[in-house]
Write a protein that holds these residues in place. Structure first.
Motif, mmCIF file in Angstrom:
data_model
loop_
_atom_site.group_PDB
_atom_site.id
_atom_site.type_symbol
_atom_site.label_atom_id
_atom_site.label_comp_id
_atom_site.label_asym_id
_atom_site.label_seq_id
_atom_site.Cartn_x
_atom_site.Cartn_y
_atom_site.Cartn_z
ATOM 1 N N UNK A 108 0.850 -1.208 0.000
ATOM 2 C CA UNK A 108 0.000 0.000 0.000
ATOM 3 C C UNK A 108 0.878 1.247 0.000
ATOM 4 N N UNK A 109 1.984 1.207 0.756
ATOM 5 C CA UNK A 109 2.910 2.347 0.785
ATOM 6 C C UNK A 109 3.469 2.597 -0.612
ATOM 7 N N UNK A 110 3.856 1.499 -1.284
ATOM 8 C CA UNK A 110 4.485 1.648 -2.616
ATOM 9 C C UNK A 110 3.497 2.173 -3.650
ATOM 10 N N UNK A 111 2.286 1.610 -3.646
ATOM 11 C CA UNK A 111 1.289 2.062 -4.632
ATOM 12 C C UNK A 111 1.020 3.554 -4.456
ATOM 13 N N UNK A 112 0.786 3.966 -3.204
ATOM 14 C CA UNK A 112 0.398 5.363 -2.959
ATOM 15 C C UNK A 112 1.611 6.315 -2.977
ATOM 16 N N UNK A 123 -8.454 4.201 -10.418
ATOM 17 C CA UNK A 123 -9.188 4.460 -11.663
ATOM 18 C C UNK A 123 -10.579 3.828 -11.704
ATOM 19 N N UNK A 124 -10.727 2.576 -11.276
ATOM 20 C CA UNK A 124 -12.022 1.891 -11.423
ATOM 21 C C UNK A 124 -12.942 2.068 -10.216
ATOM 22 N N UNK A 125 -12.605 3.016 -9.352
ATOM 23 C CA UNK A 125 -13.419 3.171 -8.135
ATOM 24 C C UNK A 125 -14.243 4.454 -8.146
ATOM 25 N N UNK A 126 -14.507 4.975 -9.338
ATOM 26 C CA UNK A 126 -15.367 6.171 -9.457
ATOM 27 C C UNK A 126 -14.958 7.301 -8.512
ATOM 28 N N UNK A 127 -13.663 7.607 -8.545
ATOM 29 C CA UNK A 127 -13.160 8.734 -7.735
ATOM 30 C C UNK A 127 -12.759 9.848 -8.704
ATOM 31 N N UNK A 128 -13.349 11.034 -8.589
ATOM 32 C CA UNK A 128 -13.018 12.104 -9.535
ATOM 33 C C UNK A 128 -11.539 12.486 -9.466
ATOM 34 N N UNK A 129 -10.935 12.625 -10.661
ATOM 35 C CA UNK A 129 -9.533 13.043 -10.693
ATOM 36 C C UNK A 129 -9.399 14.224 -11.652
ATOM 37 N N UNK A 130 -8.394 15.032 -11.444
ATOM 38 C CA UNK A 130 -8.178 16.179 -12.324
ATOM 39 C C UNK A 130 -7.904 15.650 -13.740
ATOM 40 N N UNK A 131 -8.511 16.228 -14.775
ATOM 41 C CA UNK A 131 -8.222 15.763 -16.158
ATOM 42 C C UNK A 131 -6.715 15.799 -16.411
ATOM 43 N N UNK A 263 -9.871 1.233 -0.212
ATOM 44 C CA UNK A 263 -10.208 -0.121 -0.733
ATOM 45 C C UNK A 263 -9.280 -0.469 -1.905
ATOM 46 N N UNK A 264 -9.010 0.527 -2.752
ATOM 47 C CA UNK A 264 -8.241 0.288 -3.985
ATOM 48 C C UNK A 264 -6.846 -0.244 -3.688
ATOM 49 N N UNK A 265 -6.331 0.037 -2.523
ATOM 50 C CA UNK A 265 -4.965 -0.453 -2.205
ATOM 51 C C UNK A 265 -4.973 -1.366 -0.986
ATOM 52 N N UNK A 266 -6.176 -1.957 -0.701
ATOM 53 C CA UNK A 266 -6.298 -2.872 0.453
ATOM 54 C C UNK A 266 -5.669 -2.282 1.709
ATOM 55 N N UNK A 267 -6.028 -1.038 1.956
ATOM 56 C CA UNK A 267 -5.396 -0.285 3.044
ATOM 57 C C UNK A 267 -5.754 -0.856 4.410
ATOM 58 N N UNK A 268 -4.777 -0.856 5.319
ATOM 59 C CA UNK A 268 -5.017 -1.220 6.723
ATOM 60 C C UNK A 268 -4.382 -0.135 7.593
#
Ligand code: MV4
Length: 491
Positions: A108-112, A123-131, A263-268
């Protein structure tokens, strides 16, 4: 988990130890030679010198820290913030040594930690991002075409960057190539990774972040937002919870998005999801911080949740102590970071001895610090002395309490940013809630700090003359007339 080592120093080390102690958990401090007399060292059940003052030879030496854990039978490490708190290699070494890291997984640290990987994961979690672009840009002509499609002004960001490092605003196409080349070379030298991406530049954003908490049983909640827009060179200086401008609808939507990012990075564990809020109240995911943040106390004050205790419970495999429905915002909390810096001299760090160091107190006042009167402010670390947090039934009370607490906070021997904090609390742009991340650039005038200080010196001189000429008039009446007079002069 009956003994934890806090791999940090200063206020956060003491703060973590206090919660651990309330849970009946023994604590181990580490300290560099220059921190030998620090409060967190005295407070811990055991303390071990981890090396010379330089962080690279002490607080950042993971192997030494792990060895100390093995020697003392430590079964948990709390990294605090900064230092090794988001270092995936250290997290892996801790786990490999059979010790529990009180924090998220190394993955999770590496992904983020990689801004592009974070965007891809979300991307697939319907989170708005800057174009903008989802991949690193390698060739400039393609990049220039994409920039034109996005629309200027654009922002070039280093994928390995974060916290504002490696960002360049480009106002028009003719400046693109040059800025692109500079951005890539800067990212290469700063992060050893030259990959950059581009986004539309959100001109006057507010910086809003959502606290999330996830356990190992699939439960994830958010603990509402923190407004962190008052920053100086990407350094947060004033934070508050809740934000003055979020509606309940935006809060719920932003909170759900933050839970989806976790959720996207299985965060704990405890984490923070950062958003930009534009002037039309559209929000955009920026990045996720996989650590407990400096400003976490304002969230604790409005929710009543001790985030460090929750981190420890999660690390012990326990379920969260509450559901989303159990959480609600009560009151308002404000935080001013007190740095040993001179706001009248471009916030230049100051060094010296705390000749006077008296904390404020009273209802709704919390001081998280790592210093005592007489201590030297070391030059080796971040110059933050403390976090001054106030709590009130509403924003107005939190602000007036903060002003009172700043006035009661007595520090001599080093310059501090307390006067800057008071300036912000009294500024109409702040009190009205009508500010963004450019507050300091748009509204701070150091000369005004002198005016206030001169005014106070004038009043003190007049009072002295008055008292001397009239003999010992009752100090109470004099002080009352002084504060009334000053109040009138300042309004
Ligand atoms: C942005 C932005 C505007 N537009 N991205 C700053 C650090 C990191 N958290 C990302 N940040 C920003 N990203 C786009 N597309 C504005 C910020 C930003 C900021 C920028 C300049 C000065 C102060 C800032 C404080 C918070 C966020």
């Amino acid at each position: 988990m009956n003994k934890i080592l806090v791999a940090n120093r200063g206020e956060i080390a003491l703060r973590v130890m206090r919660s651990a102690k309330e849970m009946g958990i023994k604590t181990v401090a580490i300290y560099s030679e220059v921190d030998r007399l620090s409060p967190h060292v005295k407070y811990a059940d055991e303390a071990v010198c981890v090396g010379p003052p330089a962080s690279t030879e002490s607080y950042l030496v993971g192997e030494k820290i792990i060895q100390i854990c093995k020697d003392l039978g430590v079964n948990g490490i709390h990294p605090g913030y900064g230092f090794l708190s988001e270092n995936a290699a250290f997290a892996r070494a801790v786990t490999d040594a059979g010790i529990t890291l009180i924090g998220p997984s190394p993955d999770a640290m590496e992904v983020m930690g990689d801004k592009l990987a974070a965007k891809a994961a979300v991307k697939n979690f319907e989170v708005p991002m800057v174009p903008g672009t989802d991949e690193a840009i390698n060739d400039i002509p393609t990049a220039k075409k994409v920039a034109a499609e996005i629309g200027y002004p654009i922002l070039i960001k280093a994928s390995a960057g974060g916290g504002g490092k490696g960002m360049r605003v480009v106002e028009s196409p003719d400046l693109f190539e040059e800025q692109m080349q500079l951005a890539v070379s800067e990212a290469t030298s700063a992060f050893g990774d030259g990959s950059v991406f581009i986004e539309r530049y959100v001109g006057s954003p507010r910086h809003i972040e959502i606290q999330v908490l996830a356990d190992t049983h699939g439960n994830i909640v958010h603990l509402f937002e923190r407004e962190c827009s008052v920053q100086r060179r990407h350094q947060k200086v004033v934070e508050e919870a809740p934000s003055a401008v979020l509606t309940p609808e935006i809060r719920e939507s932003m909170g759900n998005c933050a839970v989806n990012v976790a959720k996207a990075c299985n965060y704990v564990g405890a984490g923070t999801v950062e958003f930009l809020l534009d002037e039309h109240k559209n929000f955009f995911f920026l990045e996720m911080n996989t650590r407990l943040q400096v400003e976490h106390p304002v969230t604790e004050m409005i929710t009543g949740v001790d985030l460090v205790k929750e981190q420890i419970k999660v690390a012990r495999g326990e379920q969260l102590s509450f559901s989303q429905e159990d959480l609600e915002i009560k009151g308002h909390a404000m935080e001013v970071r007190v740095y040993a810096e001179d706001p009248k001299n471009n916030f230049l760090p100051d060094i010296g001895t705390l000749q006077t160091y008296q904390r404020p107190g009273g209802i709704g006042v919390r001081v998280d610090d790592g210093f005592e009167e007489g201590m030297e402010v070391p030059i080796y670390y971040d110059p933050m002395l403390s976090k001054l947090i106030t709590y009130g039934k509403d924003r107005e009370e939190a602000i007036e309490r903060m002003i009172r607490a700043i006035e009661d906070y007595k520090v001599a021997g080093v310059e501090t940013t307390l006067s800057f904090g008071k300036y912000v609390m009294q500024h109409p742009a702040f009190t009205s809630g009508d500010f963004d991340t450019h507050f300091v650039k748009n509204h701070f005038d150091p000369a005004k700090l002198d005016e206030t200080n001169e005014l106070e010196a004038e009043v003190a001189a007049m009072l002295a003359i008055n008292l001397m000429s009239k003999g010992k008039a009752s100090v109470a009446t004099q002080a009352a007339s002084r504060s009334k007079w000053r109040e009138n002069r300042l309004s």
